[in-house]
Design a protein around this motif. Structure first.
Motif, short mmCIF file in Angstrom:
data_model
loop_
_atom_site.label_atom_id
_atom_site.label_comp_id
_atom_site.label_asym_id
_atom_site.label_seq_id
_atom_site.Cartn_x
_atom_site.Cartn_y
_atom_site.Cartn_z
N VAL A 180 109.79 -54.14 -7.04
CA VAL A 180 110.65 -53.06 -7.54
C VAL A 180 109.88 -52.22 -8.55
O VAL A 180 109.29 -52.75 -9.49
CB VAL A 180 111.93 -53.61 -8.20
N GLN A 181 109.88 -50.89 -8.33
CA GLN A 181 109.34 -49.95 -9.32
C GLN A 181 110.53 -49.31 -10.04
O GLN A 181 111.37 -48.65 -9.41
CB GLN A 181 108.49 -48.88 -8.64
N MET A 182 110.61 -49.49 -11.34
CA MET A 182 111.82 -49.17 -12.08
C MET A 182 111.79 -47.78 -12.73
O MET A 182 112.72 -47.43 -13.45
CB MET A 182 112.08 -50.23 -13.15
N ASP A 183 110.75 -47.00 -12.50
CA ASP A 183 110.68 -45.66 -13.09
C ASP A 183 111.00 -44.61 -12.05
O ASP A 183 110.31 -44.49 -11.04
CB ASP A 183 109.30 -45.40 -13.69
N LEU A 184 112.07 -43.84 -12.27
CA LEU A 184 112.48 -42.81 -11.32
C LEU A 184 111.75 -41.49 -11.52
O LEU A 184 111.72 -40.65 -10.63
CB LEU A 184 113.98 -42.54 -11.45
N ARG A 185 111.14 -41.27 -12.70
CA ARG A 185 110.69 -39.92 -13.02
C ARG A 185 109.17 -39.79 -13.19
O ARG A 185 108.62 -38.73 -12.98
CB ARG A 185 111.38 -39.43 -14.31
N ASN A 186 108.50 -40.83 -13.64
CA ASN A 186 107.03 -40.80 -13.78
C ASN A 186 106.53 -39.56 -14.52
O ASN A 186 105.62 -38.86 -14.07
CB ASN A 186 106.37 -40.86 -12.40
N GLU A 187 107.11 -39.27 -15.68
CA GLU A 187 106.71 -38.10 -16.45
C GLU A 187 105.21 -38.16 -16.80
O GLU A 187 104.67 -39.24 -17.05
CB GLU A 187 107.50 -37.99 -17.76
N LEU A 188 104.58 -37.01 -16.82
CA LEU A 188 103.17 -36.80 -17.16
C LEU A 188 102.20 -37.32 -16.11
O LEU A 188 100.97 -37.18 -16.27
CB LEU A 188 102.81 -37.42 -18.53
N SER A 189 102.71 -37.91 -15.03
CA SER A 189 101.82 -38.53 -14.05
C SER A 189 100.87 -37.53 -13.40
O SER A 189 99.77 -37.91 -12.96
CB SER A 189 102.63 -39.25 -12.97
N GLU A 190 101.27 -36.27 -13.33
CA GLU A 190 100.44 -35.26 -12.67
C GLU A 190 99.68 -34.37 -13.66
O GLU A 190 99.17 -33.31 -13.29
CB GLU A 190 101.31 -34.38 -11.76
N ASP A 191 99.59 -34.81 -14.90
CA ASP A 191 98.97 -33.99 -15.94
C ASP A 191 97.52 -34.38 -16.24
O ASP A 191 97.01 -34.13 -17.34
CB ASP A 191 99.78 -34.06 -17.23
N LYS A 192 96.84 -34.95 -15.26
CA LYS A 192 95.41 -35.19 -15.43
C LYS A 192 94.68 -33.86 -15.42
O LYS A 192 95.00 -32.95 -14.65
CB LYS A 192 94.90 -36.09 -14.30
N ILE A 193 93.69 -33.73 -16.28
CA ILE A 193 92.98 -32.46 -16.48
C ILE A 193 91.71 -32.45 -15.63
O ILE A 193 90.95 -33.42 -15.62
CB ILE A 193 92.65 -32.27 -17.97
N ALA A 194 91.48 -31.34 -14.94
CA ALA A 194 90.30 -31.21 -14.08
C ALA A 194 89.02 -31.36 -14.89
O ALA A 194 88.91 -30.84 -16.00
CB ALA A 194 90.32 -29.86 -13.36
N SER A 195 88.05 -32.03 -14.31
CA SER A 195 86.80 -32.33 -15.03
C SER A 195 86.00 -31.07 -15.33
O SER A 195 85.21 -31.04 -16.27
CB SER A 195 85.96 -33.30 -14.22
N ASN A 196 86.18 -30.02 -14.52
CA ASN A 196 85.42 -28.78 -14.73
C ASN A 196 86.18 -27.75 -15.55
O ASN A 196 85.76 -26.60 -15.65
CB ASN A 196 85.02 -28.17 -13.39
N ARG A 197 87.28 -28.14 -16.14
CA ARG A 197 88.06 -27.20 -16.94
C ARG A 197 87.27 -26.80 -18.19
O ARG A 197 86.63 -27.65 -18.83
CB ARG A 197 89.39 -27.84 -17.33
N LYS A 198 87.35 -25.51 -18.56
CA LYS A 198 86.63 -25.00 -19.72
C LYS A 198 87.51 -24.84 -20.95
O LYS A 198 87.07 -25.09 -22.07
CB LYS A 198 86.01 -23.63 -19.37
N SER A 199 88.74 -24.39 -20.76
CA SER A 199 89.61 -24.05 -21.90
C SER A 199 90.51 -25.23 -22.26
O SER A 199 90.76 -26.11 -21.43
CB SER A 199 90.45 -22.82 -21.58
#
Length: 625
Positions: free
Chosen positions: A512-531
């Motif tokens: 059982v996975q008990m988290d319905l929302r997984n907030e921030l899960s897609e907020d990984k920052i691209a390695s080539n980001r400059k700003s």
């Protein structure tokens, strides 16, 4: 003839070499510049007997690919006059680019003092170049505040030169020059002083999502024009020499406001009738929020002179200054000590240690009661009375006080004032995980939800709520009911979720996975980001979820707790077995709005750990009797 051919060949070779260099450095770019030079020169206008600043921009654009175009914008306004434009090809002949000039427009409303001219240059062949020269005049040196070095195009050399007579007191402040190849040269030109900044192979401004204002990370100058000695009689005249001078200028501007309060009195009387003082303030504050359309020009033209209150009242729209002035006028009619207040939003990184108009880009109204200030930002639609919107939290604020002023610092809301709280009860029913609970929104989350919800067409509101409730989860499993939609009450959303993808059975084991929302899960920052990476607001997320253990099962595995705590963010997630139920508790705290590039690696590691925790199920095992 041979000399002409040599010159043409030299131009071609130079352009070709530069083009090849730019292409190698910026492979995704279509147009670049060989040199972009900006000169700002102070001079005395004999006719008007005033100091002016002439800005001369010269840029040589060059095509890095075939059949490409570029549009160059030139902004000006009532304080900055566009005096000359010239376009020429590489042979010195006049170039006819497409020119469009007009007022800046927003939401169908033209703002008379914000103007732009755009020049579109079409390049048919690679290495073709065009030189653009423009001149603008700052009518008042107080409005010459900031010079940005980077541009949206890649380039070879960027130069900025500031020149002033020795009878003008000018100070130049530099920001974010560290680690940049910027050469600084002092100038002495026939009784004039100056500084030249030369940047070889400047970094271009990247068009990346979720970036803060470039003022937080991009090289720029701030020019402080403090005082001057009159060229004719030598009299020393203060401009903005310190904070007192800045406030004196603000006072001059607001003293030119001519409010006609008679047209406001009837509305104010109706709004305050039969109410206690707090409800009177609230009634007026909410009326301005709800009835005056905010026309936002971020950073604006820095005119800083509010429009007359009765004009904003009649037109039903205004900028922050006009709305603050209207709010002040209505509150004073009701008998409150209301005052105009200047500040910079979190869009700006500066403090009042810098005596410049650049420090402020916003105006609100403050009400003083019992020695305390209540901050009222009418541009923040659906902001409740006793909550200061997130975009001004933590900022210094300059509040008028008769002939003087004082400075406060707006508090940052505590996590319990700005909270997304989820409470859920989970059960296993017919092979599915059934969740029933509530999502409560306060503070910034509450205000943002109300603003978005009330400005969407009815046809898209349900999709918006489903997306907000589910976050990164699958919205198709959700149903909801909105119970509270008031700025004065916590928003309460009843949640019902029935999912089969969060529950898996293999033999005697149930995962059982008990988290319905997984907030921030897609907020990984691209390695080539400059700003830097920016959040819209500080987020404080808490959830408590209980899973009723199915009959005949017992807990055989709970993931280890995850705890990450830094000055910028904190994550705390854990499982416990309490009274025959599994309790899943989560706290996600975004403390700082900006993640700097030097923190990207540690942030990404934290997000990887968070996702690993999200993906780790608890394990229930069927216990034979």
């Amino acid at each position: 003839m041979i000399r002409k051919l040599a010159i043409l060949l030299s131009i071609f070779i130079s352009s070709w070499t530069m083009s090849q260099s730019l292409e190698r450095k910026y492979q995704d770019s279509e147009v670049g510049f060989k040199e972009f030079s900006s000169t700002y020169e102070y001079y005395w206008d004999e006719t008007e007997e005033k100091i002016r600043v002439k800005q001369t921009d010269e840029v040589e654009l060059i095509a890095l690919k075939t059949n490409v175009s570029f549009t160059w914008p030139i902004f000006y306004n009532d304080q900055i006059e566009l005096s000359d434009i010239d376009l020429r090809n590489k042979y010195g002949r006049k170039y006819r680019g497409q020119k469009i000039c007009g007022h800046v427009e927003q939401s169908g409303i033209f703002y008379s003092d914000a103007k732009v001219c755009t020049y579109t240059v079409d390049f048919n062949v690679k290495n073709e170049s065009v030189k653009l020269t423009s001149e603008r005049i700052y009518k008042d040196p107080r409005y010459f505040t900031k010079v940005n070095l980077p541009f949206i195009l890649p380039g070879q050399t960027r130069k900025v030169k500031v020149i002033w007579p020795d009878w003008i007191d000018v100070e130049l402040l530099t920001f974010h020059f560290e680690g940049q190849n910027i050469e600084v040269t002092d100038l002495d030109i026939q009784g004039k002083k100056g500084i030249e900044y030369t940047w070889e192979w400047p970094s271009k401004l990247e068009n990346e999502e979720r970036t803060p204002s470039t003022s937080f990370y991009s090289p720029h100058l701030i020019a402080l024009t403090k005082a001057f000695s009159h060229p004719a009689n030598g009299e020393r005249i203060e401009l903005i020499n310190d904070l007192d001078g800045l406030y004196s200028w603000y006072k001059i501007l607001v003293s030119n406001v001519n409010n006609n309060n008679e047209s406001l009195e009837s509305t104010v009387s109706k709004l305050v009738e039969g109410k206690n003082p707090e409800d009177q303030i609230k009634s007026i504050y909410y009326w301005v929020q709800d009835n005056i359309k905010y026309i936002a020009f971020e950073d604006g033209i820095m005119g800083f002179q509010p429009e007359d209150a009765h004009i904003v009242f009649e037109k039903k729209y205004g900028d922050c200054k006009g709305m603050a002035n209207l709010l002040k006028a209505m509150l004073k009619i009701a008998g409150f000590d209301a005052r105009l207040s200047w500040l910079g939003t979190n869009h700006l990184p500066y403090s009042y240690e810098i005596p410049s108009l650049i420090v402020d880009n916003h105006m609100i109204c403050s009400v003083i009661q019992d020695g305390n200030a209540i901050y009222l930002d009418a541009t923040a639609k659906y902001a409740p009375l006793n909550y200061t919107p997130g975009h001004i939290q933590g900022k210094e604020i300059l509040i008028e006080d008769g002939e003087g002023y004082f400075i406060n610092k707006i508090p940052i809301a505590s996590s319990d004032q700005n909270l997304e709280m989820i409470n859920l009860e989970m059960t296993v029913l017919n092979g599915k995980l059934v969740s029933i609970g509530k999502l409560n929104l306060t503070g910034d989350s509450q205000q943002l939800f109300l603003y978005l919800y009330n400005n969407l067409p009815n046809s898209t509101k349900e999709r918006f709520v489903m997306s907000y409730v589910s976050q990164s989860g699958s919205s198709q499993d959700f149903r909801y009911k909105l119970n509270m939609l008031s700025r004065d009450s916590t928003i309460v959303i009843d949640i019902f979720n029935e999912s089969d993808h969060l529950l898996n059975e293999f033999g005697d084991e149930m995962y059982v996975q008990m988290d319905l929302r997984n907030e921030l899960s897609e907020d990984k920052i691209a390695s080539n980001r400059k700003s830097p990476f920016a959040f819209q607001n500080r987020r404080h997320i808490q959830s408590v979820t209980y899973l009723e253990i199915p009959e005949g099962y017992e807990v055989s595995y709970l993931p280890d707790p995850l705890t990450i705590n830094t000055s910028n963010y904190a994550f705390s997630l854990s499982y416990q077995l309490i009274d025959g139920k599994v309790m899943y508790e989560k706290k996600l705290d975004i403390k700082d709005l900006i993640i700097r590039p030097d923190l990207f690696e540690s942030w990404n590691q934290a997000i990887e750990q968070l996702n690993e925790f999200y993906e780790s199920p608890i394990v229930l095992t069927y216990a034979e009797n």
